[in-house]
Design a protein around this motif. Structure first.
Motif, PDB file in Angstrom:
ATOM      1  N   ILE A 223       0.848  -1.188   0.000  1.00 24.63           N
ATOM      2  CA  ILE A 223       0.000   0.000   0.000  1.00 24.63           C
ATOM      3  C   ILE A 223       0.884   1.238   0.000  1.00 24.63           C
ATOM      4  N   PRO A 224       0.437   2.353  -0.594  1.00 27.80           N
ATOM      5  CA  PRO A 224       1.340   3.504  -0.774  1.00 27.80           C
ATOM      6  C   PRO A 224       1.702   4.267   0.485  1.00 27.80           C
ATOM      7  N   ASN A 225       0.882   4.232   1.538  1.00 27.19           N
ATOM      8  CA  ASN A 225       1.177   5.089   2.686  1.00 27.19           C
ATOM      9  C   ASN A 225       0.866   4.393   4.007  1.00 27.19           C
ATOM     10  N   PHE A 226       1.500   4.911   5.063  1.00 29.98           N
ATOM     11  CA  PHE A 226       1.379   4.302   6.387  1.00 29.98           C
ATOM     12  C   PHE A 226       0.000   4.516   7.000  1.00 29.98           C
ATOM     13  N   LEU A 227      -0.647   5.628   6.694  1.00 30.15           N
ATOM     14  CA  LEU A 227      -1.942   5.895   7.312  1.00 30.15           C
ATOM     15  C   LEU A 227      -2.978   4.874   6.865  1.00 30.15           C
ATOM     16  N   GLY A 228      -3.018   4.595   5.563  1.00 28.98           N
ATOM     17  CA  GLY A 228      -3.927   3.561   5.069  1.00 28.98           C
ATOM     18  C   GLY A 228      -3.567   2.196   5.606  1.00 28.98           C
ATOM     19  N   ALA A 229      -2.261   1.933   5.730  1.00 30.25           N
ATOM     20  CA  ALA A 229      -1.815   0.648   6.255  1.00 30.25           C
ATOM     21  C   ALA A 229      -2.248   0.455   7.700  1.00 30.25           C
TER      22      ALA A 229
END
Length: 303
Positions: A223-229
């Protein structure tokens, strides 16, 4: 050609930075027709289109590209002579600062930074750009004032200041069916992992070290970013390895559990980077000082 209107050079520089006549007009507080007329005068005087319209915006011709450093040298010299760079008052300034940062920096730094600016510099405007392969160009062209993060590719040719040392933690859902208050290496290798693909260089450090140590990792989601992860991990039985500072921010803000990484990992330095063009600029110096102080206070405070 013996003389040229300095205002035309300002228009040239702004079109180069924004790649747009309309955006340049907005930045210069001029009407779009006035900017078009100025560009027309420059084209006539220099005998070259200077910029051509493409699908990505107004791109410079070879002559236009070659003129950029010379035009900026002239503008910087005039700015210095007129004393514009000697006047920056945070409490009254309406200046816009453009900062490149990762999603982690947005979570860790932006809230205290905006709180500080609201109190000491209420008229300032902050614009955030993501870190990318374009970051160096943005700093060089003046389209960005600062870049924050772990960016070894910016070590050469840019000024830098260490803000804090960063390490890693593991994160799972607080309701994970197999992982409780501790995490072993065997559990780490057995679980499904979420990995982040586009949030600065920290994930590359992690990937390289895991490969060097021969540790196995079952990657179930990229996934592109930590917040979504983090949202995915909270609601699944997946595991993710994240920068420690992000863990400090997320701790207690959701059904998440932060655990030590069950094998040694190196720390790395998070820095602020800037180009020589803004090194002596009072406004940029002030902002860098604010960020440095905020980070030192946050690092020394309890998590």
């Amino acid at each position: 050609m013996n003389t040229i209107d300095l205002r035309l050079l300002g228009v040239f520089d702004e079109i180069y930075k924004t790649r747009s006549v309309s955006a340049a007009a907005l930045a210069l507080n001029l009407g779009q027709p006035a900017v078009s007329v100025a560009l027309g005068k420059l084209r006539q005087q220099l005998g070259d289109p200077l910029f051509v319209r493409t699908s990505t915006g107004m791109e410079p011709t070879p002559l236009g590209e070659g003129l950029v450093p010379r035009v900026r040298a002239v503008l910087d010299a005039v700015d210095s002579v007129l004393g514009h760079r000697n006047n920056f008052e945070p409490s009254t300034s309406k200046r816009s600062f453009r900062i490149c940062m990762t999603d982690i920096s947005q979570l860790v730094l932006l809230p205290p930074l905006l709180k500080t600016l609201r109190a000491s510099a209420p008229g300032l405007r902050i614009e955030i750009f993501p870190l990318s392969e374009q970051t160096a160009r943005l700093l060089e062209s003046g389209e960005a004032d600062l870049a924050l993060g772990f960016m070894p590719q910016l070590e050469a040719g840019f000024y830098q200041q260490v803000l804090f040392a960063q390490s890693f933690s593991c994160m799972v859902s607080a309701h994970h069916p197999r992982i409780g208050q501790t995490l072993s290496l065997a559990q780490f290798e057995a679980e499904n992992h979420v990995v982040v693909s586009a949030s600065g260089s920290a994930p590359l450090v992690l990937d390289r070290e895991i490969a060097r140590q021969g540790i196995q990792r079952n990657i179930a989601l990229q996934i592109p970013n930590f917040l979504g992860a983090a949202f995915v991990v909270e609601h699944t039985d997946h595991l993710i390895t994240i920068p420690q500072r992000l863990g400090d921010v997320l701790q207690g803000r959701g059904a998440l559990r932060i655990l030590p990484v069950p094998f040694p990992l190196p720390s790395y330095s998070v820095k602020q980077h800037w180009h020589e063009r803004y090194h002596h600029d009072p406004g940029s110096r002030w902002l860098r000082g604010v960020i440095s102080q905020l980070m030192s206070q946050t690092v020394s405070a309890p998590a």
